[in-house]
Write a protein that holds these residues in place. Structure first.
Motif, PDB file in Angstrom:
ATOM      1  N   ARG A  33      46.137  52.580  35.059  1.00  0.00           N
ATOM      2  CA  ARG A  33      44.746  52.903  35.370  1.00  0.00           C
ATOM      3  C   ARG A  33      44.452  54.380  35.100  1.00  0.00           C
ATOM      4  O   ARG A  33      43.502  54.730  34.388  1.00  0.00           O
ATOM      5  CB  ARG A  33      44.445  52.578  36.837  1.00  0.00           C
ATOM      6  CG  ARG A  33      44.548  51.106  37.207  1.00  0.00           C
ATOM      7  CD  ARG A  33      44.329  50.944  38.717  1.00  0.00           C
ATOM      8  NE  ARG A  33      44.521  49.587  39.195  1.00  0.00           N
ATOM      9  CZ  ARG A  33      43.559  48.672  39.328  1.00  0.00           C
ATOM     10  NH1 ARG A  33      42.310  48.994  39.018  1.00  0.00           N
ATOM     11  NH2 ARG A  33      43.824  47.464  39.788  1.00  0.00           N
ATOM     12  N   GLY A  34      45.246  55.255  35.677  1.00  0.00           N
ATOM     13  CA  GLY A  34      44.996  56.685  35.524  1.00  0.00           C
ATOM     14  C   GLY A  34      45.234  57.184  34.120  1.00  0.00           C
ATOM     15  O   GLY A  34      44.461  57.989  33.587  1.00  0.00           O
ATOM     16  N   ALA A  35      46.320  56.709  33.503  1.00  0.00           N
ATOM     17  CA  ALA A  35      46.638  57.170  32.150  1.00  0.00           C
ATOM     18  C   ALA A  35      45.550  56.766  31.164  1.00  0.00           C
ATOM     19  O   ALA A  35      45.113  57.569  30.330  1.00  0.00           O
ATOM     20  CB  ALA A  35      47.990  56.599  31.722  1.00  0.00           C
ATOM     21  N   LEU A  36      45.095  55.529  31.251  1.00  0.00           N
ATOM     22  CA  LEU A  36      44.077  55.057  30.310  1.00  0.00           C
ATOM     23  C   LEU A  36      42.737  55.738  30.565  1.00  0.00           C
ATOM     24  O   LEU A  36      42.031  56.108  29.625  1.00  0.00           O
ATOM     25  CB  LEU A  36      43.942  53.536  30.421  1.00  0.00           C
ATOM     26  CG  LEU A  36      43.039  52.861  29.391  1.00  0.00           C
ATOM     27  CD1 LEU A  36      43.441  53.209  27.965  1.00  0.00           C
ATOM     28  CD2 LEU A  36      43.057  51.351  29.592  1.00  0.00           C
ATOM     29  N   ASN A  37      42.392  55.934  31.835  1.00  0.00           N
ATOM     30  CA  ASN A  37      41.130  56.630  32.112  1.00  0.00           C
ATOM     31  C   ASN A  37      41.161  58.053  31.570  1.00  0.00           C
ATOM     32  O   ASN A  37      40.162  58.546  31.027  1.00  0.00           O
ATOM     33  CB  ASN A  37      40.846  56.659  33.618  1.00  0.00           C
ATOM     34  CG  ASN A  37      39.434  57.127  33.913  1.00  0.00           C
ATOM     35  OD1 ASN A  37      38.467  56.606  33.372  1.00  0.00           O
ATOM     36  ND2 ASN A  37      39.309  58.128  34.775  1.00  0.00           N
TER      37      ASN A  37
ATOM     38  N   ALA B 104      40.731  62.963  36.117  1.00  0.00           N
ATOM     39  CA  ALA B 104      40.522  61.677  35.451  1.00  0.00           C
ATOM     40  C   ALA B 104      41.606  60.681  35.829  1.00  0.00           C
ATOM     41  O   ALA B 104      41.347  59.478  35.974  1.00  0.00           O
ATOM     42  CB  ALA B 104      40.485  61.869  33.933  1.00  0.00           C
ATOM     43  N   VAL B 105      42.838  61.160  35.998  1.00  0.00           N
ATOM     44  CA  VAL B 105      43.927  60.288  36.435  1.00  0.00           C
ATOM     45  C   VAL B 105      43.679  59.805  37.861  1.00  0.00           C
ATOM     46  O   VAL B 105      43.809  58.620  38.172  1.00  0.00           O
ATOM     47  CB  VAL B 105      45.280  61.019  36.325  1.00  0.00           C
ATOM     48  CG1 VAL B 105      46.397  60.214  36.994  1.00  0.00           C
ATOM     49  CG2 VAL B 105      45.627  61.288  34.860  1.00  0.00           C
ATOM     50  N   VAL B 106      43.308  60.722  38.740  1.00  0.00           N
ATOM     51  CA  VAL B 106      43.025  60.357  40.131  1.00  0.00           C
ATOM     52  C   VAL B 106      41.899  59.330  40.205  1.00  0.00           C
ATOM     53  O   VAL B 106      41.981  58.341  40.937  1.00  0.00           O
ATOM     54  CB  VAL B 106      42.680  61.610  40.953  1.00  0.00           C
ATOM     55  CG1 VAL B 106      42.143  61.232  42.334  1.00  0.00           C
ATOM     56  CG2 VAL B 106      43.905  62.507  41.094  1.00  0.00           C
ATOM     57  N   ALA B 107      40.835  59.557  39.441  1.00  0.00           N
ATOM     58  CA  ALA B 107      39.709  58.624  39.442  1.00  0.00           C
ATOM     59  C   ALA B 107      40.142  57.244  38.965  1.00  0.00           C
ATOM     60  O   ALA B 107      39.724  56.212  39.504  1.00  0.00           O
ATOM     61  CB  ALA B 107      38.572  59.157  38.586  1.00  0.00           C
ATOM     62  N   GLY B 108      40.995  57.215  37.936  1.00  0.00           N
ATOM     63  CA  GLY B 108      41.495  55.936  37.454  1.00  0.00           C
ATOM     64  C   GLY B 108      42.298  55.200  38.505  1.00  0.00           C
ATOM     65  O   GLY B 108      42.117  53.986  38.716  1.00  0.00           O
TER      66      GLY B 108
ATOM     67  N   VAL C  87      53.323  57.582  48.513  1.00  0.00           N
ATOM     68  CA  VAL C  87      52.924  58.861  47.919  1.00  0.00           C
ATOM     69  C   VAL C  87      54.100  59.511  47.204  1.00  0.00           C
ATOM     70  O   VAL C  87      55.197  59.621  47.754  1.00  0.00           O
ATOM     71  CB  VAL C  87      52.402  59.837  48.988  1.00  0.00           C
ATOM     72  CG1 VAL C  87      51.970  61.149  48.352  1.00  0.00           C
ATOM     73  CG2 VAL C  87      51.258  59.214  49.761  1.00  0.00           C
ATOM     74  N   GLY C  88      53.851  59.939  45.965  1.00  0.00           N
ATOM     75  CA  GLY C  88      54.774  60.792  45.224  1.00  0.00           C
ATOM     76  C   GLY C  88      54.074  62.110  44.956  1.00  0.00           C
ATOM     77  O   GLY C  88      54.037  63.011  45.780  1.00  0.00           O
ATOM     78  N   GLY C  89      53.433  62.199  43.791  1.00  0.00           N
ATOM     79  CA  GLY C  89      52.637  63.390  43.491  1.00  0.00           C
ATOM     80  C   GLY C  89      51.264  63.380  44.124  1.00  0.00           C
ATOM     81  O   GLY C  89      50.570  64.394  44.139  1.00  0.00           O
ATOM     82  N   GLY C  90      50.842  62.221  44.631  1.00  0.00           N
ATOM     83  CA  GLY C  90      49.587  62.137  45.367  1.00  0.00           C
ATOM     84  C   GLY C  90      48.418  61.548  44.616  1.00  0.00           C
ATOM     85  O   GLY C  90      47.330  61.402  45.186  1.00  0.00           O
ATOM     86  N   GLY C  91      48.583  61.170  43.348  1.00  0.00           N
ATOM     87  CA  GLY C  91      47.455  60.672  42.568  1.00  0.00           C
ATOM     88  C   GLY C  91      46.866  59.376  43.092  1.00  0.00           C
ATOM     89  O   GLY C  91      45.646  59.244  43.192  1.00  0.00           O
ATOM     90  N   LEU C  92      47.724  58.412  43.433  1.00  0.00           N
ATOM     91  CA  LEU C  92      47.207  57.143  43.948  1.00  0.00           C
ATOM     92  C   LEU C  92      46.593  57.320  45.328  1.00  0.00           C
ATOM     93  O   LEU C  92      45.526  56.774  45.619  1.00  0.00           O
ATOM     94  CB  LEU C  92      48.320  56.093  43.992  1.00  0.00           C
ATOM     95  CG  LEU C  92      47.920  54.715  44.533  1.00  0.00           C
ATOM     96  CD1 LEU C  92      46.767  54.101  43.737  1.00  0.00           C
ATOM     97  CD2 LEU C  92      49.129  53.772  44.545  1.00  0.00           C
ATOM     98  N   ALA C  93      47.246  58.085  46.183  1.00  0.00           N
ATOM     99  CA  ALA C  93      46.703  58.312  47.528  1.00  0.00           C
ATOM    100  C   ALA C  93      45.342  58.992  47.457  1.00  0.00           C
ATOM    101  O   ALA C  93      44.411  58.627  48.186  1.00  0.00           O
ATOM    102  CB  ALA C  93      47.675  59.147  48.354  1.00  0.00           C
TER     103      ALA C  93
END
Length: 299
Positions: free
Chosen positions: A51-55, A145-149, A171-177
């Motif tokens: 999701r994040g990578a493609l967005n 953009a990754v976070v939004a994805g 949580v790892g780097g926090g992008g999904l959270a």
């Protein structure tokens, strides 16, 4: 930044709709308690990372080539996103990358380069390779953009289960959270980490991202040495509860998901379920995100 990101979750959902799976929910009862499981491990590429990578790649100018560094799941997501868009991709990984994840990166069409025994070594090599015209470095989590994805997964939960009042996520780097905080419609984000792999917990205590220990059965997916600045800005300004769980409970939760539901996930994906099993996830109607299934594992 936060208001823009919140708006971008809806825009990201529209961009991603033709390419990603709207992953299902499983409403279940465990030990007499109801829980909603978001089966994001059934996403294309086996994790939310697509999701994040493609967005990110659909936002801004189209590059000639894509480069990233990864411990595994992000690299698979970037490789698949680049393939969807017809772009060549190179993924730098540490030599410690699980073989199942390395195989899937190459299977998705990317060139795999092993560098050093730490993620930092791979990231340094990837950034050097990306310092050329026409090359796009795709961040694992430290990019709006990754976070939004990633937030589109939470938006699906809100749409499919509006009764949910909290969303538990590893949580790892926090992008999904951070994406959950933005896409969750004001619901409490329950950010769960292994006891010895807790960059967000350390950052919230310090008031800023700081280096943290990385030593867990889930560190191949959650092994960021510190939470990203972009996710931290979001997570420090939204309703968030930070929880820690020990490794033995993570493995027990992974095994329980298999025994109870025949859901085969990697340890990182069981972290949030481990917190729910120990009764520390708040909310009367919680949702637990199972975020990935990219290690070779037999019960």
């Amino acid at each position: 930044m936060t208001a823009t990101l919140a708006y971008d979750v809806a825009a990201a959902a529209e961009r991603l709709r033709p390419h990603v799976r709207h992953t299902p929910l499983l409403r279940a009862e465990v030990d007499g308690k109801p829980v909603v499981l978001k089966l994001e491990h059934l996403q294309r590429t086996g994790s939310f990372k697509l999701r994040g990578a493609l967005n990110a790649l659909l936002t801004g100018e189209r590059p000639d080539r894509v480069v990233t560094a990864s411990g595994g799941n992000h690299g698979i997501g970037v490789a698949a996103a680049a393939a969807i868009l017809g772009l060549p991709a190179t993924v730098y990984v540490p030599t410690s990358v699980p073989e199942g994840k390395a195989r899937r990166i190459e299977g998705a069409g990317a060139r795999l380069v092993r560098v050093g025994d730490r993620y930092a070594d791979a990231a340094a090599a990837a950034h050097e390779a990306a310092a050329k015209p026409g090359v796009r470095y795709v961040e694992a989590y430290n990019d709006p953009a990754v976070v939004a994805g990633q937030g589109t997964a939470a938006a699906e939960i809100v749409r499919d289960a509006p009764e949910v009042d909290s969303i538990a996520v590893a949580v790892g780097g926090g992008g999904l959270a951070a994406g959950v905080a933005l896409g969750g419609g004001g619901r409490l984000t329950v950010a769960v980490e292994p006891e010895h792999c807790a960059g967000l917990h350390a950052a919230l205590a310090a008031g800023k991202p700081v280096d943290a220990e990385v030593n867990s059965v889930a560190s191949s997916a959650l092994g960021a040495t510190r939470v990203g600045e972009v996710p931290f800005e979001v997570l420090s300004t939204h309703p968030v509860r930070s929880l820690l769980v020990p490794d033995d409970e993570i493995l027990a939760a992974r095994d329980r998901l298999w025994e109870e539901f025949r859901l085969a996930v990697e340890p990182a994906a069981a972290v949030s379920f481990a917190a729910w099993l120990r009764g520390t996830v708040p909310g009367e109607r919680p949702c637990v995100i199972l975020c990935g299934a990219n290690t070779d594992w037999l019960p």
